[in-house]
Enzyme design. Structure first.
Site, PDB file in Angstrom:
ATOM      1  N   ARG A  30       0.841  -1.200   0.000  1.00  0.00           N
ATOM      2  CA  ARG A  30       0.000   0.000   0.000  1.00  0.00           C
ATOM      3  C   ARG A  30       0.875   1.247   0.000  1.00  0.00           C
ATOM      4  O   ARG A  30       1.991   1.244   0.520  1.00  0.00           O
ATOM      5  CB  ARG A  30      -0.905  -0.011   1.240  1.00  0.00           C
ATOM      6  CG  ARG A  30      -2.062   0.978   1.203  1.00  0.00           C
ATOM      7  CD  ARG A  30      -3.018   0.692   2.354  1.00  0.00           C
ATOM      8  NE  ARG A  30      -2.392   0.947   3.640  1.00  0.00           N
ATOM      9  CZ  ARG A  30      -2.442   2.116   4.288  1.00  0.00           C
ATOM     10  NH1 ARG A  30      -3.074   3.134   3.739  1.00  0.00           N
ATOM     11  NH2 ARG A  30      -1.869   2.263   5.450  1.00  0.00           N
ATOM     12  N   ASN A  40       7.976   0.878   0.634  1.00  0.00           N
ATOM     13  CA  ASN A  40       8.077  -0.316  -0.204  1.00  0.00           C
ATOM     14  C   ASN A  40       8.930  -0.122  -1.455  1.00  0.00           C
ATOM     15  O   ASN A  40       9.411  -1.103  -2.025  1.00  0.00           O
ATOM     16  CB  ASN A  40       6.684  -0.796  -0.608  1.00  0.00           C
ATOM     17  CG  ASN A  40       5.883  -1.282   0.586  1.00  0.00           C
ATOM     18  OD1 ASN A  40       6.390  -2.032   1.400  1.00  0.00           O
ATOM     19  ND2 ASN A  40       4.646  -0.844   0.695  1.00  0.00           N
ATOM     20  N   ARG A  89      -5.679  -2.645  -5.933  1.00  0.00           N
ATOM     21  CA  ARG A  89      -6.647  -2.925  -4.881  1.00  0.00           C
ATOM     22  C   ARG A  89      -7.718  -1.842  -4.837  1.00  0.00           C
ATOM     23  O   ARG A  89      -7.484  -0.692  -5.228  1.00  0.00           O
ATOM     24  CB  ARG A  89      -5.959  -3.040  -3.530  1.00  0.00           C
ATOM     25  CG  ARG A  89      -5.246  -1.794  -3.080  1.00  0.00           C
ATOM     26  CD  ARG A  89      -4.691  -1.932  -1.685  1.00  0.00           C
ATOM     27  NE  ARG A  89      -3.608  -2.902  -1.586  1.00  0.00           N
ATOM     28  CZ  ARG A  89      -2.979  -3.189  -0.457  1.00  0.00           C
ATOM     29  NH1 ARG A  89      -3.324  -2.593   0.670  1.00  0.00           N
ATOM     30  NH2 ARG A  89      -2.007  -4.061  -0.438  1.00  0.00           N
ATOM     31  N   SER A  98      -7.613  -1.126   6.990  1.00  0.00           N
ATOM     32  CA  SER A  98      -7.792  -2.366   6.230  1.00  0.00           C
ATOM     33  C   SER A  98      -6.775  -3.415   6.668  1.00  0.00           C
ATOM     34  O   SER A  98      -5.608  -3.109   6.907  1.00  0.00           O
ATOM     35  CB  SER A  98      -7.634  -2.100   4.729  1.00  0.00           C
ATOM     36  OG  SER A  98      -8.604  -1.174   4.265  1.00  0.00           O
ATOM     37  N   SER A 100      -4.652  -7.138   6.218  1.00  0.00           N
ATOM     38  CA  SER A 100      -4.036  -7.939   5.155  1.00  0.00           C
ATOM     39  C   SER A 100      -4.999  -9.004   4.664  1.00  0.00           C
ATOM     40  O   SER A 100      -5.075  -9.287   3.467  1.00  0.00           O
ATOM     41  CB  SER A 100      -2.748  -8.597   5.659  1.00  0.00           C
ATOM     42  OG  SER A 100      -1.786  -7.634   6.008  1.00  0.00           O
ATOM     43  N   GLN A 121       6.019 -10.639   2.641  1.00  0.00           N
ATOM     44  CA  GLN A 121       6.112  -9.252   3.087  1.00  0.00           C
ATOM     45  C   GLN A 121       7.205  -8.528   2.313  1.00  0.00           C
ATOM     46  O   GLN A 121       8.320  -9.024   2.162  1.00  0.00           O
ATOM     47  CB  GLN A 121       6.450  -9.207   4.585  1.00  0.00           C
ATOM     48  CG  GLN A 121       5.414  -9.886   5.461  1.00  0.00           C
ATOM     49  CD  GLN A 121       4.285  -8.963   5.874  1.00  0.00           C
ATOM     50  OE1 GLN A 121       3.819  -8.157   5.091  1.00  0.00           O
ATOM     51  NE2 GLN A 121       3.864  -9.070   7.102  1.00  0.00           N
ATOM     52  N   ARG A 178      18.935 -18.773  36.035  1.00  0.00           N
ATOM     53  CA  ARG A 178      19.005 -18.116  34.728  1.00  0.00           C
ATOM     54  C   ARG A 178      19.924 -18.926  33.808  1.00  0.00           C
ATOM     55  O   ARG A 178      21.093 -19.136  34.117  1.00  0.00           O
ATOM     56  CB  ARG A 178      19.547 -16.704  34.885  1.00  0.00           C
ATOM     57  CG  ARG A 178      19.627 -15.911  33.580  1.00  0.00           C
ATOM     58  CD  ARG A 178      20.350 -14.596  33.796  1.00  0.00           C
ATOM     59  NE  ARG A 178      19.539 -13.681  34.601  1.00  0.00           N
ATOM     60  CZ  ARG A 178      18.760 -12.738  34.083  1.00  0.00           C
ATOM     61  NH1 ARG A 178      18.675 -12.606  32.773  1.00  0.00           N
ATOM     62  NH2 ARG A 178      18.073 -11.939  34.871  1.00  0.00           N
TER      63      ARG A 178
END
Length: 423
Positions: A30, A40, A89, A98, A100, A121, A178
């Protein structure tokens, strides 16, 4: 991590049932990223971020198609440049709210032929084709319905407290005992690289996921990019562990660089006395010396329609300390003669160009680069797009990339020696 295993009769039966299925990679991109605007398609190590995963998906022999779902014109253009198909889209699934899942379901409505969705991704630049292939085989060969990627982490978790004065408590350790890192297997976390589903799982809204499995990725391949501070870390990681295509980086022995529009900014200036001038950047000139010290020969090339005069071009080559080929009529033929004389192949060549005469050389060279203001055809042909503009550091940036790739070649032999327990 899942590894190649001999198939049992039941597994072979599962595999045969998927023989005619359509397996589609889907990358959601997007245009409204809040953390990093247009993240992106921001350039990461010379490649748009989305280009890294598109390239990995296209080189996976098990995928039938690679799609980018976007609402943004520029993302669509870049996705097409890198070879992906684009599906626009709708506004209904392009809002900040919105999910995925809604976007993937819209994709399935528009692409009824798709049987398996490999949701990848865009923010996973260290993804390799073998990751995709191995995870996809978990569905086609082993009968899983939903497979997602994870990474193993050795982090101690604590409960969150409000301002009521209560003590935080450990969630996954015993403070009195630990464990040492090497004595603890750690925990598995989603790393967000990919989610693979059968179509019916998505159509029912993930209400019933059937058989679920994870695919464990090594930590060096798990990169998370959310805010600007993540970017330089991701750039260093991808230069060492990213997927650079089917051809491995080579020890480039020759760099060919166009003069106008690469070493200069493409502008011509005239002084009051009528003298012609061009603008260069000292960082670009010193970059040539950097390459020469690493045994990479540098040659400047001027095409037949280059506005830079011979006198100016020769001065530039003298300042840079390299040779000049002036007014070359056919650059590809000229380069092939140079390669023959030096006993080199195209894969040994790095090429930095921008005009129409450079296109064939950009396509053939082992590594090719262009400034960010290059024509679209040149950007399609090139493997690296610079941040810095021509004549203002672009050549320096490309030279540094060449040196980093040389370092990557020498470091690959050590990758299998990484101390996994302390990565």
């Amino acid at each position: 991590m899942e590894s190649n295993m001999k198939s049992t009769p039941s597994q072979s039966k599962v595999s045969s049932s998927f023989k005619n299925t359509h397996r589609a990679a889907l990358i959601l991109a997007r245009g409204g990223s809040k953390g990093i605007p247009l993240k992106n398609i921001k350039i990461l190590a010379g490649v748009p971020l989305i280009g890294w995963v598109v390239r990995a998906a296209l080189n996976s022999e098990l995928l039938d198609s690679v799609w980018v779902s976007t609402d943004h014109d520029e993302i669509e253009r870049v996705a097409n440049l890198w070879g992906a198909q684009v599906i626009r889209r709708s506004p209904e699934v392009s809002r900040d709210s919105s999910s995925s899942l809604e976007t993937i379901q819209e994709f399935l409505r528009l692409r009824p032929e798709v049987d398996i969705v490999c949701h990848i991704q865009a923010t996973s630049p260290c993804l390799h084709p073998y990751h995709i292939n191995e995870a996809l085989k978990m569905i086609t060969d082993k009968g899983y319905d939903y497979v997602f990627s994870v990474v193993r982490r050795h982090q101690f978790r604590w409960s969150e407290v409000n301002k009521d004065g209560k003590n935080t408590i450990p969630l996954n350790i015993n403070l009195a005992k630990r464990p040492r890192r090497q004595d603890w297997a750690g925990e598995l976390f989603e790393n967000g690289s990919f989610y693979f589903y059968k179509r019916e799982i998505l159509e029912n809204g993930l209400q019933q996921c059937g058989r679920i499995a994870y695919y464990e990725m090594l930590p060096e391949h798990s990169v998370d990019i959310d805010v600007d501070i993540d970017w330089p870390v991701a750039e260093e990681r991808v230069l060492r562990f990213g997927y650079f295509g089917q051809n491995k980086p080579a020890h480039f022995r020759l760099l060919l660089c166009s003069v106008s529009g690469c070493l200069t900014d493409g502008q011509m200036y005239t002084s009051a006395s009528g003298e012609e001038l061009v603008s260069t950047n000292t960082r670009d000139l010193t970059a040539i010396g950097m390459l020469q010290r690493e045994k990479t020969e540098v040659i400047l090339m001027s095409s037949s329609d280059d506005p830079v005069s011979r006198t100016l071009a020769e001065k530039l080559s003298q300042q840079a300390g390299c040779t000049l080929r002036y007014m070359v009529e056919h650059k590809q033929a000229e380069v092939e003669c140079l390669l023959k004389d030096r006993g080199l192949q195209w894969e040994d060549v790095a090429y930095f160009g921008t005009d129409t005469q450079d296109l064939d050389c950009l396509l053939k060279a082992g590594l090719s680069g262009v400034p960010p203001d290059a024509p679209v055809a040149a950007m399609i042909a090139a493997k690296y797009t610079c941040h810095s503009p021509s004549g203002r550091g672009a050549l320096r940036e490309f030279a540094q990339h060449i040196l980093l790739l040389k370092k990557k070649v020498t470091s690959e032999m050590y990758e299998d020696c990484i101390d996994r327990k302390n990565f």
